[in-house]
Design an enzyme around this catalytic site. Structure first.
Site: not given
Length: 312
Positions: A84-86, A88-89
């Site tokens: 999951p990137c949320q 870091f985004s």
């Protein structure tokens, strides 16, 4: 003894693949399209809707799995991880991914745990470009250090989908880790000339419901700095997100009939999936879930270019 691995090693033996945070299966799609002899020995994804799409596309029967509970003894050659990137985004709340923090992005450390257990030949990890920012780079450095200590050479680079055949401006950092006993140098694929433009991937006949755009979205479109007369003439669109509701996030298109939302099918195509893939997924999921699955996926064509260099 140093083991030299070549493409001939894969001719008689199937490449055994473990997809972590597998989504709708960009890794599987890329390997299939390249004609590589492979087997997905397991697919780990907690979202039951994404699992349903993956199964529909690939004629499989996987069940949702929580990666924090995953602890199987299997033989694996390649681990693909799109954690999951949320957090870091830039579009997220910036909670980060520190180990033990409980954020979704901290699940990257589960990938390290599984690599340590299974010791595959290759590990591919994909995440957002902002992972390399000053705020989050310590997490990225932790990952590289951990893989190095586990016996892997690491190579990373930011790749953009528009440089690999898909007209979407989507930058993601790809980290390729190769077990040191294989002694295999890796170079990232060269950029390709973009032959398609946005309108090449748009549907010809779009339902009127997609043109029912709320007034605030129209105002946002009209007031935007990057206003153009017809977005469909652009060479590439902006990054596909999980919610196609803002025109400047690739969610809005201007065609000959006017301003509209992109369709779920178009979003799948801008991620490198085929019409057939989408139709199978659409039979088992709602539009909302299909948008989410496209936005969370990895662009198939980028993985194809990576696999060409890694496995050939």
């Amino acid at each position: 003894m140093i083991i030299q691995t070549t493409i001939f090693d894969f001719i008689s033996t199937k490449l055994k693949v473990l997809e972590l945070f597998g989504g709708i299966g960009a890794c599987t799609a890329a390997l299939k399209r390249l004609g590589i002899d492979f087997e997905v020995v397991d697919y780990v994804e907690i979202d039951k809707y994404a699992v349903a799409s993956y199964n529909a596309i690939n004629k499989t029967n996987f069940e949702p799995q929580d990666i924090t509970n995953w602890d199987k003894d299997i033989e694996v050659d390649l681990i693909m991880s799109g954690s999951p990137c949320q957090d870091f985004s830039l579009a997220g709340l910036g909670k980060g991914g520190d180990k033990g923090s409980g954020t979704r992005s901290s699940l990257m450390y589960e990938t390290i745990r599984i690599v340590e257990k299974l010791k595959p030949k290759y590990v591919i990890w994909e995440n957002v470009k902002n992972l390399l920012s000053k705020k989050h780079k310590h997490n990225f450095d932790d990952y590289l250090e951990a893989l190095d200590e586990l016996g892997y050479n690491n190579y990373y680079q930011v790749l953009n989908a528009k440089d690999y055949g898909i007209p979407q401006n989507r930058e993601r950092v790809f980290t390729i880790s190769i077990r040191k006993d294989i002694n295999n140098l890796f170079t990232f694929p060269q950029k390709q000339n973009l032959k398609l433009c946005v309108k090449d991937l748009l549907e010809k006949n779009v339902d009127d419901c997609y043109y029912k755009v709320c007034s605030s979205m129209v105002k946002e479109f009209e007031n935007s700095k990057g206003k153009v007369k017809e977005v469909t003439n652009k060479k590439y669109c902006n990054t596909i997100t999980t919610k196609q509701t803002r025109w400047n996030n690739a969610g809005m298109i201007v065609d000959f009939k006017g301003l509209r939302y992109m369709t779920p099918k178009e979003c799948f195509k801008f991620m490198g999936f085929t019409d057939e893939d989408f139709e199978k997924a659409a039979k088992v999921n709602s539009k909302t879930q299909l948008y989410k699955q496209a936005g969370n996926s990895i662009v198939v064509n980028v993985l194809m270019a990576i696999f060409n260099n890694l496995l050939n």
